[in-house]
Design a protein around this motif. Sequence first.
Motif, PDB file in Angstrom:
ATOM      1  N   UNK A   1     111.662  26.384  33.385  1.00 41.58           N
ATOM      2  CA  UNK A   1     111.414  27.607  32.553  1.00 41.58           C
ATOM      3  C   UNK A   1     111.570  28.794  32.687  1.00 41.58           C
ATOM      4  N   UNK A   2     111.220  29.244  34.199  1.00 38.55           N
ATOM      5  CA  UNK A   2     111.709  30.465  34.531  1.00 38.55           C
ATOM      6  C   UNK A   2     113.038  30.557  34.855  1.00 38.55           C
ATOM      7  N   UNK A   3     113.894  29.964  35.105  1.00 36.03           N
ATOM      8  CA  UNK A   3     115.505  30.040  35.148  1.00 36.03           C
ATOM      9  C   UNK A   3     115.863  30.157  33.859  1.00 36.03           C
ATOM     10  N   UNK A   4     115.551  29.438  32.595  1.00 38.52           N
ATOM     11  CA  UNK A   4     115.759  29.541  31.271  1.00 38.52           C
ATOM     12  C   UNK A   4     115.413  30.860  30.847  1.00 38.52           C
ATOM     13  N   UNK A   5     114.473  31.531  31.056  1.00 42.50           N
ATOM     14  CA  UNK A   5     114.019  32.734  30.649  1.00 42.50           C
ATOM     15  C   UNK A   5     114.749  33.897  31.305  1.00 42.50           C
ATOM     16  N   UNK A   6     115.048  33.814  32.678  1.00 44.08           N
ATOM     17  CA  UNK A   6     115.867  34.653  33.424  1.00 44.08           C
ATOM     18  C   UNK A   6     117.577  34.809  32.618  1.00 44.08           C
ATOM     19  N   UNK A   7     117.958  33.631  32.358  1.00 43.20           N
ATOM     20  CA  UNK A   7     119.065  33.680  32.008  1.00 43.20           C
ATOM     21  C   UNK A   7     119.632  33.628  30.422  1.00 43.20           C
ATOM     22  N   UNK A   8     118.421  33.793  29.714  1.00 43.65           N
ATOM     23  CA  UNK A   8     118.595  33.939  28.203  1.00 43.65           C
ATOM     24  C   UNK A   8     118.993  35.337  27.892  1.00 43.65           C
ATOM     25  N   UNK A   9     119.931  35.380  27.088  1.00 43.20           N
ATOM     26  CA  UNK A   9     120.565  36.793  26.361  1.00 43.20           C
ATOM     27  C   UNK A   9     120.675  37.726  27.766  1.00 43.20           C
ATOM     28  N   UNK A  10     121.321  37.227  28.968  1.00 48.37           N
ATOM     29  CA  UNK A  10     121.588  37.941  30.144  1.00 48.37           C
ATOM     30  C   UNK A  10     122.511  39.247  30.061  1.00 48.37           C
ATOM     31  N   UNK A  11     123.461  39.099  29.076  1.00 41.46           N
ATOM     32  CA  UNK A  11     124.259  40.216  28.976  1.00 41.46           C
ATOM     33  C   UNK A  11     125.276  40.128  30.416  1.00 41.46           C
ATOM     34  N   UNK A  12     125.236  39.207  31.127  1.00 39.74           N
ATOM     35  CA  UNK A  12     126.191  39.039  32.419  1.00 39.74           C
ATOM     36  C   UNK A  12     125.486  39.799  33.593  1.00 39.74           C
ATOM     37  N   UNK A  13     124.155  40.190  33.547  1.00 41.33           N
ATOM     38  CA  UNK A  13     123.328  40.885  34.385  1.00 41.33           C
ATOM     39  C   UNK A  13     122.466  39.770  35.085  1.00 41.33           C
ATOM     40  N   UNK A  14     122.037  40.274  36.346  1.00 41.20           N
ATOM     41  CA  UNK A  14     121.496  39.433  37.413  1.00 41.20           C
ATOM     42  C   UNK A  14     119.928  39.641  36.982  1.00 41.20           C
ATOM     43  N   UNK A  15     119.231  38.973  36.297  1.00 43.58           N
ATOM     44  CA  UNK A  15     117.748  39.474  36.177  1.00 43.58           C
ATOM     45  C   UNK A  15     116.853  38.912  37.135  1.00 43.58           C
ATOM     46  N   UNK A  16     115.902  39.419  37.505  1.00 46.15           N
ATOM     47  CA  UNK A  16     114.895  38.971  38.494  1.00 46.15           C
ATOM     48  C   UNK A  16     113.488  39.248  37.781  1.00 46.15           C
ATOM     49  N   UNK A  17     112.555  38.894  38.231  1.00 44.65           N
ATOM     50  CA  UNK A  17     111.113  38.853  37.940  1.00 44.65           C
ATOM     51  C   UNK A  17     110.554  40.522  38.575  1.00 44.65           C
ATOM     52  N   UNK A  18     110.369  41.411  37.702  1.00 46.03           N
ATOM     53  CA  UNK A  18     109.897  42.638  38.510  1.00 46.03           C
ATOM     54  C   UNK A  18     109.205  42.524  39.477  1.00 46.03           C
ATOM     55  N   UNK A  19     108.285  41.553  39.950  1.00 48.86           N
ATOM     56  CA  UNK A  19     107.453  41.463  41.086  1.00 48.86           C
ATOM     57  C   UNK A  19     108.302  40.625  42.223  1.00 48.86           C
TER      58      UNK A  19
END
Length: 194
Positions: free
Chosen positions: A33-51
Amino acid sequence: MKNKGKFRLTKSVRGLLWLILSLSITWAYFSFHSYRTLTYMDHGLQWSWIDNRLISFNNFATQSARETQSKQLIYRQVDVTQHFSVFLHTTNNGHFLFTFEKEAPCSTAYQAQLRVNEEPNKIVSFSCKSANTIVYRIGKPIFSQLSLIASDFNFNLDLAQWDLEALKVDDFKQHNHRFFQRRSNETVFPWERD
Protein backbone atom coordinates in the motif's frame (compact mmCIF):
# COMPACT_ATOMS: atom_id res chain seq x y z
CA MET A 1 9.24 -37.52 29.17
CA LYS A 2 11.56 -36.84 26.25
CA ASN A 3 8.63 -36.87 23.82
CA LYS A 4 6.82 -34.31 25.95
CA GLY A 5 9.86 -31.97 25.80
CA LYS A 6 10.10 -32.39 22.03
CA PHE A 7 6.40 -31.58 21.66
CA ARG A 8 6.85 -28.35 23.61
CA LEU A 9 9.82 -27.36 21.51
CA THR A 10 7.92 -28.12 18.34
CA LYS A 11 4.92 -26.16 19.63
CA SER A 12 7.20 -23.22 20.51
CA VAL A 13 8.87 -23.32 17.12
CA ARG A 14 5.47 -23.52 15.44
CA GLY A 15 4.28 -20.49 17.41
CA LEU A 16 7.43 -18.59 16.47
CA LEU A 17 6.95 -19.48 12.80
CA TRP A 18 3.31 -18.28 12.92
CA LEU A 19 4.45 -15.03 14.52
CA ILE A 20 7.13 -14.50 11.86
CA LEU A 21 4.64 -15.33 9.11
CA SER A 22 2.05 -12.93 10.55
CA LEU A 23 4.59 -10.12 10.83
CA SER A 24 5.82 -10.80 7.28
CA ILE A 25 2.29 -10.67 5.88
CA THR A 26 1.57 -7.44 7.77
CA TRP A 27 4.84 -5.89 6.54
CA ALA A 28 4.09 -6.97 2.96
CA TYR A 29 0.58 -5.52 3.16
CA PHE A 30 1.77 -2.11 4.37
CA SER A 31 4.71 -2.13 1.95
CA PHE A 32 2.38 -2.80 -0.98
CA HIS A 33 0.00 0.00 0.00
CA SER A 34 2.87 2.36 0.70
CA TYR A 35 4.46 1.63 -2.69
CA ARG A 36 1.10 1.95 -4.46
CA THR A 37 0.51 5.33 -2.83
CA LEU A 38 4.01 6.60 -3.69
CA THR A 39 3.67 5.62 -7.35
CA TYR A 40 0.06 6.73 -7.94
CA MET A 41 -0.12 9.79 -10.25
CA ASP A 42 3.63 10.17 -9.78
CA HIS A 43 4.19 12.38 -12.88
CA GLY A 44 7.57 10.69 -13.35
CA LEU A 45 8.88 11.96 -10.00
CA GLN A 46 10.49 9.94 -7.22
CA TRP A 47 8.15 10.48 -4.28
CA SER A 48 9.10 9.66 -0.71
CA TRP A 49 7.39 10.09 2.63
CA ILE A 50 8.17 13.51 4.05
CA ASP A 51 9.58 11.96 7.22
CA ASN A 52 11.90 9.75 5.08
CA ARG A 53 10.48 6.48 6.36
CA LEU A 54 10.70 3.47 4.07
CA ILE A 55 6.98 2.78 4.39
CA SER A 56 4.13 4.72 5.91
CA PHE A 57 1.27 3.17 7.83
CA ASN A 58 -0.76 6.27 6.98
CA ASN A 59 -1.33 6.20 3.21
CA PHE A 60 -2.62 9.79 3.35
CA ALA A 61 0.62 11.12 4.83
CA THR A 62 2.42 13.90 2.99
CA GLN A 63 5.00 12.99 0.37
CA SER A 64 7.76 15.10 -1.16
CA ALA A 65 9.74 15.11 -4.39
CA ARG A 66 11.87 17.41 -6.46
CA GLU A 67 10.87 18.33 -9.98
CA THR A 68 13.20 16.70 -12.49
CA GLN A 69 14.53 19.79 -14.27
CA SER A 70 14.10 22.74 -11.90
CA LYS A 71 14.59 20.69 -8.71
CA GLN A 72 11.66 22.56 -7.17
CA LEU A 73 10.38 21.03 -3.93
CA ILE A 74 6.83 19.68 -4.26
CA TYR A 75 4.54 18.14 -1.65
CA ARG A 76 1.52 15.97 -2.21
CA GLN A 77 -1.09 13.76 -0.60
CA VAL A 78 -2.80 10.89 -2.38
CA ASP A 79 -6.07 9.04 -1.91
CA VAL A 80 -5.81 6.02 -4.19
CA THR A 81 -9.29 4.74 -3.31
CA GLN A 82 -10.87 8.06 -4.37
CA HIS A 83 -8.51 8.41 -7.39
CA PHE A 84 -7.40 11.78 -6.11
CA SER A 85 -4.11 13.66 -5.54
CA VAL A 86 -3.28 17.07 -4.08
CA PHE A 87 0.01 18.76 -5.02
CA LEU A 88 1.53 21.85 -3.39
CA HIS A 89 4.44 24.01 -4.46
CA THR A 90 5.43 27.66 -4.69
CA THR A 91 4.95 29.84 -7.76
CA ASN A 92 7.34 32.33 -9.34
CA ASN A 93 5.70 35.18 -7.37
CA GLY A 94 6.11 33.37 -4.03
CA HIS A 95 2.52 32.20 -3.67
CA PHE A 96 1.47 28.68 -2.71
CA LEU A 97 -0.25 26.70 -5.46
CA PHE A 98 -2.51 23.76 -4.63
CA THR A 99 -3.27 21.49 -7.59
CA PHE A 100 -6.10 18.97 -7.20
CA GLU A 101 -6.08 16.10 -9.70
CA LYS A 102 -8.81 13.52 -10.03
CA GLU A 103 -9.14 10.51 -12.27
CA ALA A 104 -12.47 11.13 -13.95
CA PRO A 105 -13.74 11.34 -17.52
CA CYS A 106 -13.02 14.75 -18.96
CA SER A 107 -16.25 14.66 -20.95
CA THR A 108 -18.37 15.16 -17.81
CA ALA A 109 -18.58 18.50 -15.97
CA TYR A 110 -17.10 18.14 -12.49
CA GLN A 111 -17.69 20.67 -9.75
CA ALA A 112 -16.77 21.04 -6.11
CA GLN A 113 -17.51 23.41 -3.27
CA LEU A 114 -14.51 25.57 -2.31
CA ARG A 115 -13.90 27.44 0.91
CA VAL A 116 -10.62 29.28 1.35
CA ASN A 117 -9.32 31.63 4.08
CA GLU A 118 -12.75 32.23 5.63
CA GLU A 119 -14.13 33.60 2.34
CA PRO A 120 -17.69 32.59 1.40
CA ASN A 121 -18.17 29.16 -0.15
CA LYS A 122 -18.25 29.01 -3.92
CA ILE A 123 -18.70 26.34 -6.57
CA VAL A 124 -15.65 25.73 -8.76
CA SER A 125 -15.24 23.63 -11.89
CA PHE A 126 -12.41 21.28 -12.69
CA SER A 127 -10.66 21.57 -16.08
CA CYS A 128 -9.54 18.80 -18.41
CA LYS A 129 -5.93 17.72 -18.10
CA SER A 130 -6.29 14.61 -20.23
CA ALA A 131 -9.11 12.34 -21.38
CA ASN A 132 -9.26 10.68 -17.94
CA THR A 133 -7.86 13.34 -15.61
CA ILE A 134 -9.39 16.58 -14.39
CA VAL A 135 -7.64 19.33 -12.47
CA TYR A 136 -8.37 22.37 -10.31
CA ARG A 137 -5.70 24.86 -9.17
CA ILE A 138 -5.78 27.60 -6.56
CA GLY A 139 -2.92 29.90 -5.59
CA LYS A 140 -2.70 32.35 -2.70
CA PRO A 141 0.10 34.05 -0.77
CA ILE A 142 -1.24 32.54 2.46
CA PHE A 143 -3.58 29.67 3.24
CA SER A 144 -5.12 29.67 6.68
CA GLN A 145 -8.01 27.44 5.65
CA LEU A 146 -8.85 25.45 2.52
CA SER A 147 -11.54 22.89 1.87
CA LEU A 148 -12.67 21.38 -1.40
CA ILE A 149 -15.69 19.10 -1.25
CA ALA A 150 -17.11 17.13 -4.18
CA SER A 151 -19.55 14.27 -4.48
CA ASP A 152 -16.81 11.64 -4.19
CA PHE A 153 -13.98 13.26 -2.22
CA ASN A 154 -13.42 15.69 0.60
CA PHE A 155 -10.22 17.68 1.19
CA ASN A 156 -9.70 19.79 4.30
CA LEU A 157 -6.33 21.46 4.72
CA ASP A 158 -4.54 20.40 7.89
CA LEU A 159 -1.65 22.86 8.19
CA ALA A 160 0.18 20.44 10.51
CA GLN A 161 0.55 18.00 7.58
CA TRP A 162 1.87 20.53 5.05
CA ASP A 163 5.14 22.25 5.91
CA LEU A 164 4.46 25.55 4.15
CA GLU A 165 7.45 27.16 5.84
CA ALA A 166 9.83 24.54 4.40
CA LEU A 167 8.50 25.29 0.90
CA LYS A 168 9.09 29.04 1.44
CA VAL A 169 12.61 28.41 2.78
CA ASP A 170 13.46 26.14 -0.14
CA ASP A 171 12.09 28.74 -2.56
CA PHE A 172 14.23 31.44 -0.91
CA LYS A 173 17.33 29.25 -1.01
CA GLN A 174 16.81 28.53 -4.71
CA HIS A 175 16.55 32.27 -5.43
CA ASN A 176 19.80 32.83 -3.48
CA HIS A 177 21.51 29.51 -4.21
CA ARG A 178 25.05 30.92 -4.57
CA PHE A 179 24.96 32.40 -1.07
CA PHE A 180 23.67 29.19 0.53
CA GLN A 181 25.87 26.88 -1.54
CA ARG A 182 29.02 28.69 -0.32
CA ARG A 183 27.96 28.51 3.32
CA SER A 184 26.85 24.89 3.69
CA ASN A 185 27.53 21.37 2.50
CA GLU A 186 23.87 21.04 1.54
CA THR A 187 23.07 20.92 -2.17
CA VAL A 188 21.12 24.05 -3.05
CA PHE A 189 19.56 24.12 -6.50
CA PRO A 190 19.33 27.36 -8.47
CA TRP A 191 16.00 28.96 -9.35
CA GLU A 192 15.21 27.73 -12.86
CA ARG A 193 11.47 28.02 -13.29
CA ASP A 194 9.07 29.88 -15.52
